[in-house]
Write an enzyme that holds these catalytic residues in place. Structure first.
Site, PDB file in Angstrom:
ATOM      1  N   GLU A   1      53.762 -12.736  72.973  1.00  0.00           N
ATOM      2  CA  GLU A   1      55.005 -13.083  73.666  1.00  0.00           C
ATOM      3  C   GLU A   1      55.901 -11.872  73.904  1.00  0.00           C
ATOM      4  O   GLU A   1      56.504 -11.706  74.953  1.00  0.00           O
ATOM      5  CB  GLU A   1      55.742 -14.146  72.858  1.00  0.00           C
ATOM      6  CG  GLU A   1      57.101 -14.553  73.375  1.00  0.00           C
ATOM      7  CD  GLU A   1      57.035 -15.208  74.751  1.00  0.00           C
ATOM      8  OE1 GLU A   1      57.141 -14.465  75.745  1.00  0.00           O
ATOM      9  OE2 GLU A   1      56.874 -16.436  74.826  1.00  0.00           O
TER      10      GLU A   1
ATOM     11  N   ALA B   1      60.595  -8.747  75.686  1.00  0.00           N
ATOM     12  CA  ALA B   1      60.887  -8.688  74.253  1.00  0.00           C
ATOM     13  C   ALA B   1      60.944 -10.086  73.640  1.00  0.00           C
ATOM     14  O   ALA B   1      59.972 -10.827  73.709  1.00  0.00           O
ATOM     15  CB  ALA B   1      62.182  -7.921  74.000  1.00  0.00           C
TER      16      ALA B   1
ATOM     17  N   LEU C   1      62.506 -12.720  74.638  1.00  0.00           N
ATOM     18  CA  LEU C   1      62.733 -13.857  75.555  1.00  0.00           C
ATOM     19  C   LEU C   1      61.476 -14.712  75.652  1.00  0.00           C
ATOM     20  O   LEU C   1      60.368 -14.190  75.668  1.00  0.00           O
ATOM     21  CB  LEU C   1      63.076 -13.343  76.962  1.00  0.00           C
ATOM     22  CG  LEU C   1      64.335 -12.500  77.119  1.00  0.00           C
ATOM     23  CD1 LEU C   1      64.476 -12.062  78.586  1.00  0.00           C
ATOM     24  CD2 LEU C   1      65.554 -13.294  76.692  1.00  0.00           C
TER      25      LEU C   1
ATOM     26  N   GLY D   1      70.100   6.503  74.873  1.00  0.00           N
ATOM     27  CA  GLY D   1      68.900   5.912  74.269  1.00  0.00           C
ATOM     28  C   GLY D   1      68.341   4.715  75.035  1.00  0.00           C
ATOM     29  O   GLY D   1      67.555   3.947  74.501  1.00  0.00           O
TER      30      GLY D   1
ATOM     31  N   GLU E   1      62.905   5.832  77.585  1.00  0.00           N
ATOM     32  CA  GLU E   1      61.900   6.433  76.704  1.00  0.00           C
ATOM     33  C   GLU E   1      62.275   7.911  76.566  1.00  0.00           C
ATOM     34  O   GLU E   1      63.013   8.442  77.415  1.00  0.00           O
ATOM     35  CB  GLU E   1      60.510   6.313  77.349  1.00  0.00           C
ATOM     36  CG  GLU E   1      59.987   4.888  77.482  1.00  0.00           C
ATOM     37  CD  GLU E   1      59.766   4.217  76.143  1.00  0.00           C
ATOM     38  OE1 GLU E   1      59.255   4.873  75.216  1.00  0.00           O
ATOM     39  OE2 GLU E   1      60.141   3.036  76.007  1.00  0.00           O
TER      40      GLU E   1
ATOM     41  N   ASP F   1      55.035   0.719  83.299  1.00  0.00           N
ATOM     42  CA  ASP F   1      55.330  -0.254  82.260  1.00  0.00           C
ATOM     43  C   ASP F   1      55.638  -1.626  82.874  1.00  0.00           C
ATOM     44  O   ASP F   1      55.169  -2.663  82.398  1.00  0.00           O
ATOM     45  CB  ASP F   1      56.529   0.281  81.457  1.00  0.00           C
ATOM     46  CG  ASP F   1      56.767  -0.546  80.226  1.00  0.00           C
ATOM     47  OD1 ASP F   1      55.828  -0.660  79.416  1.00  0.00           O
ATOM     48  OD2 ASP F   1      57.875  -1.110  80.091  1.00  0.00           O
TER      49      ASP F   1
ATOM     50  N   LYS G   1      53.457  -5.307  82.616  1.00  0.00           N
ATOM     51  CA  LYS G   1      54.002  -6.641  82.306  1.00  0.00           C
ATOM     52  C   LYS G   1      53.602  -7.642  83.382  1.00  0.00           C
ATOM     53  O   LYS G   1      53.296  -8.801  83.090  1.00  0.00           O
ATOM     54  CB  LYS G   1      55.515  -6.562  82.164  1.00  0.00           C
ATOM     55  CG  LYS G   1      55.942  -5.742  80.949  1.00  0.00           C
ATOM     56  CD  LYS G   1      57.445  -5.567  80.878  1.00  0.00           C
ATOM     57  CE  LYS G   1      57.810  -4.630  79.728  1.00  0.00           C
ATOM     58  NZ  LYS G   1      59.207  -4.248  79.714  1.00  0.00           N
TER      59      LYS G   1
ATOM     60  N   GLY H   1      64.970  -3.727  72.825  1.00  0.00           N
ATOM     61  CA  GLY H   1      65.635  -3.499  71.533  1.00  0.00           C
ATOM     62  C   GLY H   1      64.730  -3.940  70.408  1.00  0.00           C
ATOM     63  O   GLY H   1      64.084  -4.986  70.506  1.00  0.00           O
TER      64      GLY H   1
END
Ligand code: ADP
Ligand code: ASP
Ligand code: MG
Length: 833
Positions: A619, A624, A626, A677, A680, A691, A695, A810
């Site tokens: 998941e 993240a 969600l 931050g 990456e 990336d 997904k 996060g």
């Protein structure tokens, strides 16, 4: 209000008149324990009190080994004899102090006699059964004398009864039968000469019909207790041991086993017969006829009420307890010639009976194509030969194909009166075993419906018992957890797991045990579990990372369920998923390598999971914490059809384009994001769009499309010229892109639109990720700064798509997404979530 009789039977405050107490070897291990037992007995005001005692702990085993060693001519048997003598001598000297001399002398004589017998055995070089019986019961004779003399030394009016003088039994096919008439007559005579209020009697030993010394079989002192309870007309039998009563499973195998307050005689019989060592199976029969309550209790916790065994039934929960019988073998008679032929079962049993093989369990399918029976391992070869001989004609004629023999079998039995007439009990047992990857070889349920037994491989027995125990809510569902890659997300996950452990145990009956953590360099493995100090332990660990050992350790834990959480970003680790899943290990990961990597590996993972039933969950790879993938799964599983998926899958790119209004050059925004931050370490990892494309591939595959990364049309925001540069060089030269972005923004603005980096999978299966112009009112144009959004357009959600939106990055939220996957797997395994 309870009747006076009931109160009498159930509490120590109002003692019954005649009570027989049986003390097992665990209660009389040394002089101190005898003192303790004497104290327990003296504290009780019973009119007639009989204490039946076992040999001191380990003495029966020692005597048997001694006789065998002497018969085999093993040189060290004299030393063993001496050690045993010394043990008894010391116990007597310590217990009796000044009054020890006559008992020490008596012991000396008994051990001299034993020495003569052993010498004779060493000369003849064999151990006749009669001698073996005589020798193995001696421990009880010594033990009863010790306790009796000690009570007398304390001033008690006490007689010692050697059961070999009164108890007459015979050994039948169903066990040991008591000759009640003769035994009662002999006891009456003995009683005439010994009318004392307290009696200490030997357990285990007796005479047979030919007046030879014999025993009631291993663990037989419990049975002695019941026999003497019957002969003395007792009101109650108390069996004292080293646990709080009968437990829901053997505590040495299932440490979480719970104490049972009450059992019916039938339940106790089944549990005992199928291996619960706490009470000998024949103990119940003298009690049943007389309605005598049996109470199993703990010498070490005399205040604990223990387990009451009576005729009463309480049907709390379908299953009361579970047992394992080890050292068995399975015989399978198989052949087309058996179908519809009457009398086959009878011939099987007759053959086994003639060969003196006792059958633990039988099972025959209704096709009658095979009959399978479970017998003791030690008798299995004899049994196989007997069956082969009986069916030799059919074997020769090909009507019976074979008599198959499988060693290394254990039988797991679930016992409870409450399963009678209750559907679903067998299902629950099989489900628990199935989920724990235990293979069931044969099944039997008696028509009493008080017992379901399954034959399984002994190697899987511990895991099976624990899984079944948890499956009936008798103990928590237990998972061994291994975490790989304790970086940002991994570390947050470990902390979350440890913090939630206690509440989950209490609330959800779920026990997550962290057994292994591996970084790319080091690992910590600990079967006792890893706690809050995991960071220090990992940092100090001298063990190099080795995923083979990591895996072995988790598999060796014998816990019913195993989960590996891969928080690395490594493709090599993803390569291991198929092998883990095939071994029944659940794999949970936020690592996108498996979901978006080569299709071949992806298919191998799916195939392994489907074959073993282990779960693969990921998941947190998209959005993240969600619920993106679970939402998609729910849509698909309920029969919806996904037409398109669209969204913003990168928090970094979301932030950049939410901020980018032309007032600050694009390159400066990237520098800001990097400083805060949000990117990456190398911002090109975000800007390249790979990336996001990964997904999209994961979601597309979930929706059933065979998409690969190469099929996605990716617009990279990194110009060709800057792709090879160092990070610093790249940051220094990034202003080269500013003019281009400014122009695109201006063009979009002229049409009332904004720029957003969007991923799309359309109805035709085309996949793209890149910068698009969207009207200002578009949902994607109105997100919070770093939010992710995923929009599913489906047959049901066609006019107004289903949207999942929120913070999509996060360590804390990602770890929570991974944790939620762990809990979903646990819920699927029976945890009460
Ligand atoms: P004793 O010497 O008192 O007869 P045993 O060693 O024969 O004691 O039996 C007690 C032991 O039985 C316990 O210590 C426990 O380890 C084991 N045991 C096996 N199954 C069960 C069970 N279901 N409930 C309680 N104890 C059990
Ligand atoms: N001492 C015997 C045995 O160890 C009998 C008993 O303790 O129940 O088997
Ligand atoms: Mg015992």
């Amino acid at each position: 209000m309870s009747s006076p009789a009931a109160a009498n039977a159930s509490s120590d405050a109002a003692p019954a008149r005649t009570v027989v107490h049986k003390f097992g070897g665990t209660s009389v291990a040394d002089a101190d324990r005898y003192r303790h037992v004497a104290g327990l007995l003296r504290a009780r005001e019973e009119t007639t009190q009989v204490a039946v005692v076992s040999a001191m702990k380990g003495v029966t085993d020692a005597l048997i080994e001694l006789a065998q060693a002497a018969a085999a001519g093993a040189p060290e048997w004299r030393q063993r004899w001496q050690a045993l003598h010394a043990r008894h001598h010391e116990a007597a000297a310590s217990l009796l102090g000044e009054r020890a001399a006559p008992v020490l002398e008596w012991l000396g004589q008994r051990f001299e006699e034993l020495l003569q017998v052993l010498d004779a055995l060493s000369v003849i070089g064999s151990l006749p059964e009669e001698v073996s019986q005589r020798v193995q019961g001696l421990g009880e004779v010594y033990s009863a004398r010790l306790l009796g003399e000690h009570l007398r030394a304390l001033g008690e009016d006490c007689a010692v009864l050697d059961a070999r003088e009164v108890l007459v039994v015979s050994h039948g096919e169903l066990g040991v039968d008591v000759d009640w008439d003769r035994s009662a007559r002999r006891l009456a005579d003995w009683r005439q000469a010994h009318p004392q209020r307290r009696v200490v009697a030997t357990g285990f030993v007796a005479r047979d019909a030919q007046d030879r010394i014999t025993t009631l079989g291993r663990n037989g002192s419990d049975y002695s207790g019941a026999i003497f309870a019957a002969l003395f007309g007792a009101d109650e039998l108390q069996i004292w041991t080293d646990v709080d009563g009968v437990l829901s499973a053997d505590p040495r195998v299932v440490p979480e086993a719970v104490q049972l307050e009450s059992l019916s005689y039938d339940e106790a019989c089944e549990l005992a017969y199928f291996g619960a060592k706490v009470v000998h199976p024949q103990t119940m029969s003298p009690a049943i006829e007389r309605g005598l309550p049996i109470i199993i209790r703990n010498t070490f916790q005399p205040d604990h009420p223990g387990t009451r065994i009576t005729a009463g039934r309480d049907v709390n929960g379908p299953v009361k307890g579970l047992t394992l019988s080890p050292h068995l073998a399975l015989l399978n008679l198989e052949g087309t010639g058996l179908i519809g032929v009457p009398g086959t079962a009878e011939r099987v049993f007759a053959a086994l009976r003639t060969a003196k093989v006792s059958v633990v369990m039988i099972s025959q399918g209704s096709s009658e194509h095979s009959i399978c029976c479970v017998v003791k391992q030690a008798e299995a070869e004899r049994a196989q030969a007997a069956l082969a001989a009986t069916f030799s004609h059919e074997l020769a004629a090909g009507q019976v194909q074979r008599v198959q023999y499988v060693p290394g079998i254990s039988v797991l039995a679930a016992v409870g009166d409450g399963m009678t007439g209750q559907p679903g009990v067998a299902a629950r047992l099989f489900q628990s075993l199935g989920r724990a990857q235990v293979n069931i070889r044969a099944i039997a349920q008696g028509s009493s419906e008080r017992n379901i037994s399954v034959a399984i491989d002994s190697e899987q027995a511990t895991r099976a018992l624990r899984a079944a125990h948890a499956g009936f809510w008798l103990s928590p569902q237990t998972f061994a957890v291994g975490v790989i890659g304790p970086g940002n997300v991994g570390a947050a996950l470990v902390d979350q797991l440890l913090a939630a452990r206690g509440p989950l145990l209490k609330r959800a009956n779920l026990d997550l045990r962290l057994r292994a953590i591996a970084s790319s360099r080091r690992q910590v493995l600990d079967v006792r579990g890893i706690g809050q100090d995991w960071r220090e332990r990992l940092a100090a660990s001298g063990e190099a990372a080795d995923l083979d050992r990591f895996t072995e350790q988790l598999l060796d834990s014998h816990l019913p369920h195993i989960v590996i959480v891969d928080c690395s970003a490594s493709a090599q680790i993803a390569d291991r998923y198929p092998q883990w899943l095939a071994a029944g290990i659940h794999v949970i990961t936020p690592n996108k390598q498996a979901g978006a990597g080569p299709l071949e590996r992806y298919k191998a993972i799916r195939k392994a999971a489907a074959a073993s039933g282990a779960r693969f969950r990921y998941e947190a790879t998209v959005g993240a914490g969600l619920p993106v993938i679970s939402t998609l799964r729910d849509l698909l599983d309920t029969g919806d059809v996904v037409t398109s998926i669209e969204g913003i899958f990168s928090g970094t790119l979301a932030w950049l384009f939410n901020k980018y209004d032309g007032s600050v050059p694009f390159s400066q925004l990237v520098a800001q994001a990097r400083a805060q931050g949000y990117t990456e370490p190398d911002p090109r990892d975000d800007l390249s769009g790979t990336d996001v494309a990964r997904k999209l591939v994961i979601l597309a595959r979930e929706a059933g499309r065979e998409l690969s990364l190469e099929d996605v049309d990716v617009e990279s925001l990194v110009p060709e010229a800057l792709r090879q540069a160092s990070v610093d060089d790249f940051m220094a030269r990034l202003d080269e892109v500013d003019a281009g972005f400014a122009a695109r923004l201006a063009a979009a603005g002229a049409e009332g639109k904004v720029l957003r980096y969007v991923a799309r999978l359309d109805a035709e299966g085309r996949a793209s990720v890149g910068l698009v112009e969207l009207p200002r009112a578009h949902a994607f144009a109105n997100l919070r700064l770093t939010d992710n959004v995923v929009q599913f357009t489906t047959r049901r959600y066609c006019d107004n798509p289903l949207v999942v939106q929120g913070p999509g990055a996060g360590p804390e939220v990602t770890a929570a997404g991974v944790f939620a996957d762990v809990l979903r797997v646990a819920a699927g395994r029976g945890a009460r979530l």
